[in-house]
Write an enzyme that holds these catalytic residues in place. Structure first.
Site, PDB file in Angstrom:
ATOM      1  N   SER A 157      -9.649  -0.429   7.178  1.00 17.12           N
ATOM      2  CA  SER A 157      -9.139  -0.355   5.799  1.00 17.12           C
ATOM      3  C   SER A 157      -8.437  -1.595   5.278  1.00 17.12           C
ATOM      4  CB  SER A 157      -8.200   0.839   5.651  1.00 17.12           C
ATOM      5  OG  SER A 157      -8.958   2.012   5.685  1.00 17.12           O
ATOM      6  N   SER A 189      -9.705   2.115   3.040  1.00 10.52           N
ATOM      7  CA  SER A 189      -8.856   2.873   2.145  1.00 10.52           C
ATOM      8  C   SER A 189      -7.930   1.996   1.307  1.00 10.52           C
ATOM      9  CB  SER A 189      -8.000   3.866   2.934  1.00 10.52           C
ATOM     10  OG  SER A 189      -7.131   3.168   3.828  1.00 10.52           O
ATOM     11  N   LYS A 191       0.849  -1.202   0.000  1.00 11.75           N
ATOM     12  CA  LYS A 191       0.000   0.000   0.000  1.00 11.75           C
ATOM     13  C   LYS A 191       0.882   1.249   0.000  1.00 11.75           C
ATOM     14  CE  LYS A 191      -3.919   1.897   2.678  1.00 11.75           C
ATOM     15  NZ  LYS A 191      -4.692   1.756   3.941  1.00 11.75           N
TER      16      LYS A 191
END
Ligand code: GLN
Length: 512
Positions: A178, A154, A79
């Site tokens: 997330s 997210s 990420k």
């Protein structure tokens, strides 16, 4: 070309048996990315050269008998919230465009040390604020199950990459859900470790007291393997727990026999019912039934303060975020916008923050600054901290009666891109069930529970355990996964319908 659908365990076994090489595996995933990421947009940055170089080094180690562990040579996606030396790190924001960190986050350092080639950086909501990846400054990620839908957020990029077979493994971060919520809506597995169990050093902070990095995978045992690589004490993170990581792979392997005899499972009364989609609840109830048949003792537990968790979170998170984001001052990193004339340093900061931050980020800076302002501090931030303690006490009480707690992970299946992006409150509700764990620091996993609506979209079951008992989420998670795969006659994701960018497999009988 058909994708490489092997799990990390299967890839590791093939490497160990000398049936394949890391270069071959890494190249296959890079080819997959090249073929489908135009549609999915899971990646913000692909590092083909670096990944192949690391893969070649892994292969050389293996030949020399110096392999660094089970996952040496298995590629991974990270990420874009994680600092990666020499690789762009934007956190989904314009304000960090062009920033190349001079150092690695501890999680990334662990990955490199264990020999996992890094395929690239995955898309995310700006500064990890959101539940759909639509708040990314670089455009949304599309759910591989239906390209018109969100992949959660997210960390939608990491979940989509794993679901679309662009990466066998990925790293996410979970501040309010997330990792787990994207897992639920993409049919993948996501784990939020115990707070302090995985280092936050080098993670662009959203809310320091809530953030926790963790694994994004297709199976529970893969997550356990990855968790063991990234977990453990780090002197560079002041909240890192100085205790050994529990035996997670062992717990997952033990759970995989599907036997839950003697395990007490608590169904949280407050995490279900109103606000949850019917099919999501049905799949959840079926999972509980399967666990009961497998020997678990199921009890209902009540956590009365969980109904205040969302409101509490949206005071604490913006308060911490507003203070963290003050460092983006146009002087130190990334973007700098210089207005015409003879601007002062403040003018430059104002213009840069105006241009560099998106609406959701600005909204939370305002909320947080307000909650922390001298006249309102006690009424908002102080009060929220008290409720946070009550949520933790609810967990303590519930864990007296149950070894693990369960609920649906997210209230709905994946919604359409555009549907909630202009409605912050509707967006916030996606984390109804995941936020209590972040407020209290307890670990949680999301495991696919089946297809939960008429469009054939997946949902997830969340399993929570007491702090530092991460092994329990793996044991019970692996057991549930085994029970469901037996029911379906195969893994949900591998046999999913309507995966336009993923494959053309038909839904077999039994998968619902
Ligand atoms: N969706 C939640 C938020 O917007 C959670 C984000 C996260 O876990 N990073 O804050």
């Amino acid at each position: 070309m058909s994708p490489d659908k092997r799990t990390a365990v299967e890839l590791a076994d093939a490497l160990a048996a000398g049936e394949t090489t890391s270069v071959e595996i890494t190249r296959a995933h890079l080819d997959r990315i090249a073929a489908v990421d135009g549609d999915i947009h899971a990646f913000l940055h692909v590092d083909a050269e670096g990944a192949l170089r690391d893969a070649a080094a892994s292969d050389a180690r293996r030949v020399a008998g110096e392999s660094r562990g089970v996952l040496d040579g298995v590629p991974i996606a990270v990420k874009d919230v994680m600092a990666t030396r020499g690789l762009p790190t934007t956190c989904g924001s314009r304000i960090l465009e062009g920033w190349i960190p001079p150092y690695d986050a501890t999680v990334v350092a662990h990955l490199r040390r264990a020999g996992l080639p890094i395929l690239g950086k995955t898309n995310m909501d700006e500064f990890a604020m959101g539940s759909s990846t639509e708040h990314s400054a670089y455009g949304p990620t599309h759910n591989p199950w239906d390209l018109d839908r969100i992949p959660g957020g997210s960390g939608g990029g990491s979940a989509a990459a794993v679901a679309a077979y662009e990466a066998p493994l990925a790293i996410g971060t979970d501040t309010g859900g997330s990792i787990r919520q994207p897992g639920a809506v993409t049919g993948t597995v996501g784990v939020k470790p115990t707070y302090g169990g995985v280092s936050r050093y080098g993670l662009v902070a959203l809310a320091n007291s809530l953030d926790q990095p963790g694994p994004v995978t297709r199976t529970v045992v893969d997550a356990a393997l990855l968790h063991e690589v990234i977990g453990g004490h780090d002197p560079l993170d002041s909240t890192s727990i100085d205790q050994p990581v529990p035996a997670l792979v062992e717990a997952a392997r033990r759970g995989a026999d599907g036997d839950l005899t003697g395990v007490r499972i608590g169904v949280v009364r407050e995490l279900g019912g109103e606000g949850y989609q019917g099919g999501v609840l049905t799949r959840f109830e079926e999972s509980v039934e399967l666990m009961t048949k497998a020997g678990a003792e199921v009890v209902e537990v009540s956590c009365p303060h969980f109904v205040h968790a969302l409101a509490t979170y949206y005071l604490i998170l913006p308060a911490e975020a507003s203070s963290n984001l003050a460092r983006f001052d146009a002087m130190r990193y990334g973007l700098r916008v210089t207005p015409d004339g003879d601007p002062s340093a403040e003018d430059v900061m104002r213009a840069t923050r105006e241009a560099g931050f998106g609406d959701e980020v600005k909204r939370r800076i305002m909320l947080g600054t307000y909650a922390l302002s001298s006249g309102y501090y006690d009424a908002y931030y102080g009060q929220a901290q008290k409720v946070r303690t009550l949520v933790s006490r609810d967990f303590d009480a519930a864990f007296q009666d149950a070894d693990v707690l369960v609920s649906p992970t997210a209230p709905t299946t994946a919604f359409k891109i555009g549907e909630k992006v202009d409605d912050p409150l509707a967006m916030y509700l996606n984390d109804l069930a995941t936020i209590p764990a972040n407020l209290s620091g307890v670990p949680g996993i999301s495991v696919p529970s089946g297809l939960a609506d008429e469009d054939g979209l997946p949902a997830g079951v969340q399993i929570l355990a007491p702090a530092m008992a991460d092994d329990r989420v793996y044991r019970v998670g692996a057991a549930l996964e085994t029970l469901l795969v037996r029911e379906w006659g195969g893994r949900l994701l591998d046999q999913a319908p309507a995966l336009p960018a993923v494959g053309d497999a038909e839904t077999p009988e039994g998968v619902r």
